[in-house]
Design a protein around this motif. Structure first.
Motif, PDB file in Angstrom:
ATOM      1  N   UNK A 296      -2.461 -10.038  13.056  1.00 14.81           N
ATOM      2  CA  UNK A 296      -1.660 -10.925  13.904  1.00 14.81           C
ATOM      3  C   UNK A 296      -2.007 -12.382  13.630  1.00 14.81           C
ATOM      4  N   UNK A 297      -3.291 -12.681  13.441  1.00 16.30           N
ATOM      5  CA  UNK A 297      -3.710 -14.061  13.159  1.00 16.30           C
ATOM      6  C   UNK A 297      -3.179 -14.533  11.811  1.00 16.30           C
TER       7      UNK A 297
ATOM      8  N   UNK B 195       3.078  -5.651  12.427  1.00 11.40           N
ATOM      9  CA  UNK B 195       3.952  -4.682  11.762  1.00 11.40           C
ATOM     10  C   UNK B 195       3.916  -4.857  10.243  1.00 11.40           C
ATOM     11  N   UNK B 196       4.107  -3.763   9.545  1.00 14.91           N
ATOM     12  CA  UNK B 196       4.216  -3.753   8.089  1.00 14.91           C
ATOM     13  C   UNK B 196       5.625  -3.295   7.748  1.00 14.91           C
ATOM     14  N   UNK B 197       6.304  -3.954   6.794  1.00 15.44           N
ATOM     15  CA  UNK B 197       7.658  -3.512   6.441  1.00 15.44           C
ATOM     16  C   UNK B 197       7.685  -2.015   6.153  1.00 15.44           C
TER      17      UNK B 197
ATOM     18  N   UNK C  70       5.011  -6.039  -2.229  1.00 17.23           N
ATOM     19  CA  UNK C  70       3.856  -6.814  -1.775  1.00 17.23           C
ATOM     20  C   UNK C  70       3.907  -8.274  -2.198  1.00 17.23           C
ATOM     21  N   UNK C  71       4.879  -8.648  -3.008  1.00 21.29           N
ATOM     22  CA  UNK C  71       4.923 -10.000  -3.564  1.00 21.29           C
ATOM     23  C   UNK C  71       4.965 -11.081  -2.488  1.00 21.29           C
ATOM     24  N   UNK C  72       5.610 -10.796  -1.360  1.00 22.34           N
ATOM     25  CA  UNK C  72       5.710 -11.784  -0.285  1.00 22.34           C
ATOM     26  C   UNK C  72       4.814 -11.439   0.897  1.00 22.34           C
TER      27      UNK C  72
ATOM     28  N   UNK D 230       1.702   4.949   1.964  1.00 26.18           N
ATOM     29  CA  UNK D 230       1.398   6.286   2.484  1.00 26.18           C
ATOM     30  C   UNK D 230       1.591   7.343   1.404  1.00 26.18           C
ATOM     31  N   UNK D 231       2.635   7.198   0.597  1.00 26.09           N
ATOM     32  CA  UNK D 231       2.877   8.153  -0.482  1.00 26.09           C
ATOM     33  C   UNK D 231       1.740   8.107  -1.498  1.00 26.09           C
TER      34      UNK D 231
END
Length: 229
Positions: A166-167, A173-175, A19-21, A183-184
């Protein structure tokens, strides 16, 4: 199986570097709303579950000193690296439930998407005791949809979240690694209903403003005065 402290720590150690970037999420959408309630002249602020420090850095612009507490050492490592330009922020890797917080010390105590990991009654009482008279408690967390209104708002949140992503991010999309990690973790997450949240607040934080928000979140804003102390 219910989450254990060690499981939560492991989950967020994994999530930290992913999540750092990642600059925007459904929590950060409400940062400005919370910041409006930070008391003027705030000297000491506490951020419980500070993660990579996004909200702590915003608090640092309005506070003399900010202490960020997070269970995950990896979250704290990333937060320190990202906060080098903020000499008034201190981070500590610790279990907030095991810490002895100073009594009536903080002008502002905030917690974002963290309280659902703890016994609500216990942590609210702990935060209340550590807050100075005249200070403000700020909470943002997720709730379990129960009423028809909750479920309607939750349904409307999906298209809104997509548009906002999107904005803010330029993409919906999420990596895949980050999605898999969340999810885990989410498979064992448990949330209170808004009715339960309001019941706890009525008991512990009289006069607290509990508000349902669009993106599956609720907030608590409570100011501690001499009558409520």
């Amino acid at each position: 199986m219910p989450q254990t402290t060690s499981t939560i720590q492991t989950d967020f150690d994994r999530i930290a570097t992913l999540t750092a970037t990642h600059k925007w999420d459904n929590n950060s959408h409400y940062h400005d709303y919370l910041l409006k309630h930070v008391p003027a002249g705030c000297r000491e602020a506490l951020d419980i579950g500070s993660g990579t420090g996004d909200f702590a850095r915003l608090l640092a612009r309005r506070s003399g000193h900010v202490l960020g507490i997070d269970l995950s050492p990896e979250m704290v490592r990333v937060a320190r690296a990202m906060s080098r330009r903020y000499p008034n922020i201190e981070y500590e890797a610790a279990d907030i439930m095991e810490l002895d917080l100073p009594n009536e010390h903080y002008n502002c105590i905030a917690s974002i998407a963290t309280l659902h990991h703890m016994p609500m009654t216990t942590i609210l009482r702990k935060m209340k005791a550590a807050l100075r008279p005249g200070g403000t408690l700020l909470v943002l967390d997720l709730y379990e949809a129960q009423s028809w209104a909750d479920k309607l708002v939750s349904a409307l949140a999906w298209p809104s979240s997509i548009v906002l992503r999107r904005i803010k991010m330029g993409s919906v999309s999420v990596p895949p690694e980050l999605r898999a990690a969340w999810e885990a973790h989410g498979r064992t997450d448990k949330y209170l209903t808004l009715r339960e949240v309001r019941r706890h607040c009525a008991e512990i934080l009289p006069g607290a403003k509990v508000r349902r928000h669009l993106l599956w979140r609720y907030s608590i804003v409570w100011s501690k005065d001499k009558v409520c102390a």
